[in-house]
Enzyme design. Sequence first.
Site, PDB file in Angstrom:
ATOM      1  N   ASN A 155      37.137  10.288  17.331  1.00 44.08           N
ATOM      2  CA  ASN A 155      36.017  11.233  17.413  1.00 44.08           C
ATOM      3  C   ASN A 155      35.358  10.899  18.645  1.00 44.08           C
ATOM      4  OD1 ASN A 155      33.264  12.233  17.470  1.00 44.08           O
ATOM      5  ND2 ASN A 155      33.002  11.932  15.177  1.00 44.08           N
ATOM      6  N   CYS A 212      27.673  16.099  19.159  1.00 43.20           N
ATOM      7  CA  CYS A 212      28.968  16.774  19.055  1.00 43.20           C
ATOM      8  C   CYS A 212      29.148  18.252  19.173  1.00 43.20           C
ATOM      9  CB  CYS A 212      29.590  16.356  17.641  1.00 43.20           C
ATOM     10  SG  CYS A 212      29.679  14.561  17.284  1.00 43.20           S
ATOM     11  N   HIS A 254      35.324  20.928  16.525  1.00 41.66           N
ATOM     12  CA  HIS A 254      34.925  19.368  16.881  1.00 41.66           C
ATOM     13  C   HIS A 254      35.873  18.390  16.110  1.00 41.66           C
ATOM     14  CE1 HIS A 254      33.081  15.480  17.119  1.00 41.66           C
ATOM     15  NE2 HIS A 254      32.519  15.606  16.159  1.00 41.66           N
TER      16      HIS A 254
END
EC number: 2.3.1.180
Length: 343
Positions: free
Chosen positions: A299, A122, A268
């Site tokens: 996500n 990420c 993020h």
Amino acid sequence: MAKIRPSKGAPYARILGVGGYRPTRVVPNEVILEKIDSSDEWIRSRSGIETRHWAGPEETVAAMSVEAAGKAIADAGIDADRIGAVVVSTVSHFSQTPAVATEIADKLGTDKAAAFDISAGCAGFGYGLTLAKGMVVEGSAEYVLVIGVERLSDLTDLEDRATAFLFGDGAGAVVVGPSKEPAIGPTVWGSEGDKAGTIKQTVPWDRFATADASELPQDSAGNVKFPAITQEGQAVFRWAVFEMAKVAQQALDAAGITSDDLDVFIPHQANVRIIDSMVKTLKLPEHVTVARDIRTTGNTSAASIPLAMERLLATGEAKSGDTALVIGFGAGLVYAATVVTLP
């Protein structure tokens, strides 16, 4: 001793264009609830996620990347053959070699651009952005394409109540090029490998290929499960909330600005509760626009920051020239934060 001629790059680098691609299939929480004992209210309260996008058979890592990159190149106002390097961050391209970046570079029509993949979970977009800035300033490429792309639906255990609802698919891209003034700040990045086990693949590829079926995880029907992403949710949450707020502040300090100088915060898109906690810890003023793209995108790991950036600019919630703090964090555990001027 021979003297090596110094590199001649741009004085600074900036993001010149941004593009994104979200798969056509929109998956509501109700679909996730078919395989786990939970509720729409629980998923929304724990993560903020209402829907996510899942890729179809034709929406491959390469195909999504080409779509997002094409938009970023057009937004930057340059031709693809001026791209000198293509950096792709992904953990969901299943061919170990060659790098998917080479296929993308060719399909975009670059002129034999350098092309390679990186794996930084990420934080991958931040890692790629840092590499791109270095290439532009060093002079090895005038324009660099940075892509964050994931098909995390391929790595999701739909029977895992802790993670089944989290992940989505998509691609985000930016073009980094020369600038006459600083527009990408110093990067604060690093890793904490002692915590690597908190986010990981359930079964390594070699063990999945060679182990007896009885030794591998199985689903409720007794079938061997494909390797998936698993995490220790509470440990990751605590780390992200407490440690990443410190990293974000360090990035502000490194750029020589304060939270009052910010226009936009693009973290993020891991969890709305993490985002809200970071906003509170950083004491961001009310005028700062905060990306919460996770609500409808899920996500998407390395793709989450450029996708959120693209949406903020497209909706007018952010505008060209705004000062934005971006921070990515995840598996490794790795992180990267910097301050940028939006294209």
